[in-house]
Design a protein around this motif. Structure first.
Motif, PDB file in Angstrom:
ATOM      1  N   ASN A   1       0.938  -1.307  -0.070  1.00 55.43           N
ATOM      2  CA  ASN A   1       0.023   0.153   0.138  1.00 55.43           C
ATOM      3  C   ASN A   1       0.857   1.358  -0.012  1.00 55.43           C
ATOM      4  O   ASN A   1       0.504   2.275  -0.712  1.00 55.43           O
ATOM      5  CB  ASN A   1      -1.043   0.154   1.302  1.00 55.43           C
ATOM      6  CG  ASN A   1      -2.118  -0.929   0.808  1.00 55.43           C
ATOM      7  OD1 ASN A   1      -2.676  -1.255  -0.178  1.00 55.43           O
ATOM      8  ND2 ASN A   1      -2.751  -1.407   1.899  1.00 55.43           N
ATOM      9  N   TYR A   2       1.961   0.930   0.537  1.00 56.33           N
ATOM     10  CA  TYR A   2       2.664   2.545   0.712  1.00 56.33           C
ATOM     11  C   TYR A   2       3.419   2.675  -0.808  1.00 56.33           C
ATOM     12  O   TYR A   2       3.287   3.673  -1.247  1.00 56.33           O
ATOM     13  CB  TYR A   2       4.230   2.148   1.386  1.00 56.33           C
ATOM     14  CG  TYR A   2       5.059   3.262   1.615  1.00 56.33           C
ATOM     15  CD1 TYR A   2       4.686   4.755   2.216  1.00 56.33           C
ATOM     16  CD2 TYR A   2       6.136   3.793   0.907  1.00 56.33           C
ATOM     17  CE1 TYR A   2       5.448   5.627   2.391  1.00 56.33           C
ATOM     18  CE2 TYR A   2       6.963   4.683   0.765  1.00 56.33           C
ATOM     19  CZ  TYR A   2       6.404   5.945   1.439  1.00 56.33           C
ATOM     20  OH  TYR A   2       7.289   6.869   1.362  1.00 56.33           O
ATOM     21  N   ILE A   3       3.705   1.721  -1.459  1.00 50.18           N
ATOM     22  CA  ILE A   3       4.194   1.650  -2.935  1.00 50.18           C
ATOM     23  C   ILE A   3       3.044   2.184  -3.905  1.00 50.18           C
ATOM     24  O   ILE A   3       3.466   2.981  -4.515  1.00 50.18           O
ATOM     25  CB  ILE A   3       4.858   0.336  -3.422  1.00 50.18           C
ATOM     26  CG1 ILE A   3       6.121   0.015  -2.730  1.00 50.18           C
ATOM     27  CG2 ILE A   3       4.851   0.294  -4.763  1.00 50.18           C
ATOM     28  CD1 ILE A   3       6.338  -1.672  -2.801  1.00 50.18           C
ATOM     29  N   LEU A   4       1.802   1.544  -3.503  1.00 45.62           N
ATOM     30  CA  LEU A   4       0.754   2.061  -4.309  1.00 45.62           C
ATOM     31  C   LEU A   4       0.114   3.448  -4.219  1.00 45.62           C
ATOM     32  O   LEU A   4      -0.192   4.064  -5.126  1.00 45.62           O
ATOM     33  CB  LEU A   4      -0.310   0.875  -4.391  1.00 45.62           C
ATOM     34  CG  LEU A   4       0.084  -0.443  -4.851  1.00 45.62           C
ATOM     35  CD1 LEU A   4      -0.991  -1.528  -4.533  1.00 45.62           C
ATOM     36  CD2 LEU A   4       0.181  -0.487  -6.247  1.00 45.62           C
ATOM     37  N   LYS A   5       0.303   3.786  -2.854  1.00 45.49           N
ATOM     38  CA  LYS A   5      -0.361   5.074  -2.416  1.00 45.49           C
ATOM     39  C   LYS A   5       0.377   6.103  -1.997  1.00 45.49           C
ATOM     40  O   LYS A   5      -0.237   7.401  -2.026  1.00 45.49           O
ATOM     41  CB  LYS A   5      -1.373   4.731  -1.357  1.00 45.49           C
ATOM     42  CG  LYS A   5      -2.457   3.561  -1.701  1.00 45.49           C
ATOM     43  CD  LYS A   5      -3.534   3.994  -2.689  1.00 45.49           C
ATOM     44  CE  LYS A   5      -4.372   2.807  -2.723  1.00 45.49           C
ATOM     45  NZ  LYS A   5      -5.572   3.384  -3.958  1.00 45.49           N
TER      46      LYS A   5
ATOM     47  N   LEU B   1      -8.399   3.237   0.808  1.00 45.86           N
ATOM     48  CA  LEU B   1      -8.164   1.885   1.452  1.00 45.86           C
ATOM     49  C   LEU B   1      -9.272   1.838   2.901  1.00 45.86           C
ATOM     50  O   LEU B   1      -9.610   2.841   3.331  1.00 45.86           O
ATOM     51  CB  LEU B   1      -6.960   2.288   2.326  1.00 45.86           C
ATOM     52  CG  LEU B   1      -5.603   2.301   1.166  1.00 45.86           C
ATOM     53  CD1 LEU B   1      -4.241   2.598   2.227  1.00 45.86           C
ATOM     54  CD2 LEU B   1      -5.346   0.855   0.424  1.00 45.86           C
ATOM     55  N   SER B   2      -9.318   0.612   3.315  1.00 46.22           N
ATOM     56  CA  SER B   2      -9.993   0.320   4.450  1.00 46.22           C
ATOM     57  C   SER B   2      -9.474   0.999   5.629  1.00 46.22           C
ATOM     58  O   SER B   2      -8.427   1.266   5.657  1.00 46.22           O
ATOM     59  CB  SER B   2     -10.345  -1.220   4.641  1.00 46.22           C
ATOM     60  OG  SER B   2      -9.003  -1.703   5.115  1.00 46.22           O
ATOM     61  N   ASP B   3     -10.174   1.148   6.830  1.00 47.07           N
ATOM     62  CA  ASP B   3      -9.720   1.674   8.026  1.00 47.07           C
ATOM     63  C   ASP B   3      -8.696   0.755   8.583  1.00 47.07           C
ATOM     64  O   ASP B   3      -7.387   1.234   9.007  1.00 47.07           O
ATOM     65  CB  ASP B   3     -10.835   1.603   9.183  1.00 47.07           C
ATOM     66  CG  ASP B   3     -11.820   2.765   8.836  1.00 47.07           C
ATOM     67  OD1 ASP B   3     -11.598   3.543   7.855  1.00 47.07           O
ATOM     68  OD2 ASP B   3     -12.944   2.670   9.345  1.00 47.07           O
ATOM     69  N   LYS B   4      -8.652  -0.485   8.467  1.00 46.52           N
ATOM     70  CA  LYS B   4      -7.651  -1.413   9.000  1.00 46.52           C
ATOM     71  C   LYS B   4      -6.356  -1.126   7.907  1.00 46.52           C
ATOM     72  O   LYS B   4      -5.143  -1.065   8.573  1.00 46.52           O
ATOM     73  CB  LYS B   4      -7.964  -2.918   8.730  1.00 46.52           C
ATOM     74  CG  LYS B   4      -6.963  -3.726   9.366  1.00 46.52           C
ATOM     75  CD  LYS B   4      -7.221  -5.198   9.382  1.00 46.52           C
ATOM     76  CE  LYS B   4      -6.056  -6.386  10.033  1.00 46.52           C
ATOM     77  NZ  LYS B   4      -4.641  -5.684   9.510  1.00 46.52           N
ATOM     78  N   GLU B   5      -6.566  -0.999   6.723  1.00 39.18           N
ATOM     79  CA  GLU B   5      -5.430  -1.030   5.539  1.00 39.18           C
ATOM     80  C   GLU B   5      -4.678   0.334   6.045  1.00 39.18           C
ATOM     81  O   GLU B   5      -3.450   0.501   6.114  1.00 39.18           O
ATOM     82  CB  GLU B   5      -5.841  -1.026   4.026  1.00 39.18           C
ATOM     83  CG  GLU B   5      -6.089  -2.327   3.871  1.00 39.18           C
ATOM     84  CD  GLU B   5      -6.833  -2.266   2.355  1.00 39.18           C
ATOM     85  OE1 GLU B   5      -6.364  -3.089   1.684  1.00 39.18           O
ATOM     86  OE2 GLU B   5      -7.632  -1.396   2.158  1.00 39.18           O
TER      87      GLU B   5
END
Length: 147
Positions: free
Chosen positions: A27-31, A79-83
């Motif tokens: 997610n860091y890479i994507l966002k 992203l979801s809250d958990k993500e």
């Protein structure tokens, strides 16, 4: 560096295509990496703050934590809250360094849900409010490239 990033994006895309759950690194890479770069250094000359040894100061205050949830790349990430909680914990653990408060209270999905619901208005102005509050407590606040 570009080769590593390209490989990471390829692997992330492959994992997503196979229905695998995205990790905080993915997610860091994507966002995030598009603005804050793989090393967290950002692009201050373009208005993107540097995370390295700086981002942790915001985790000290509820208002700072709310600010982190409302930066455009987070609030608009889908992203979801958990993500988001996992991603913010990854950012703190990876880039905050000595700016991370001790003890550090990790973000949780429930906390993220509450902070996302907090109205902050203009996020640039809100960051200034948070920075002033931190400065009042004697906490050095990282430079901010926005006027």
């Amino acid at each position: 560096m570009k080769r590593v990033l390209a490989m990471a994006l390829l692997l992330a895309g492959t994992a997503l295509g196979q229905g695998a759950e995205r990790t905080p690194v993915t997610n860091y890479i994507l966002k995030c990496v598009g603005c804050h770069l793989a090393d967290g250094s950002g692009l201050p000359s373009a208005g993107i703050p540097d995370f390295v040894d700086k981002v942790g100061v915001f985790a000290r205050l509820p208002e700072g934590r709310a600010y982190l949830l409302h930066v455009p790349g987070v609030i608009g990430s889908s992203l979801s809250d958990k993500e988001i909680a996992d991603l913010l914990n990854y950012v703190m653990e990876t880039y905050a360094g000595e700016s991370l408060p001790v003890p550090f209270e990790p973000f949780t999905a429930d906390a993220v849900a509450g902070l996302r619901a907090t109205e902050v208005g203009n996020v640039v102005k809100y960051r200034r409010v948070v920075a002033d509050k931190l400065a009042e407590d004697g906490i050095e606040v990282p430079d901010y490239p926005w006027p």
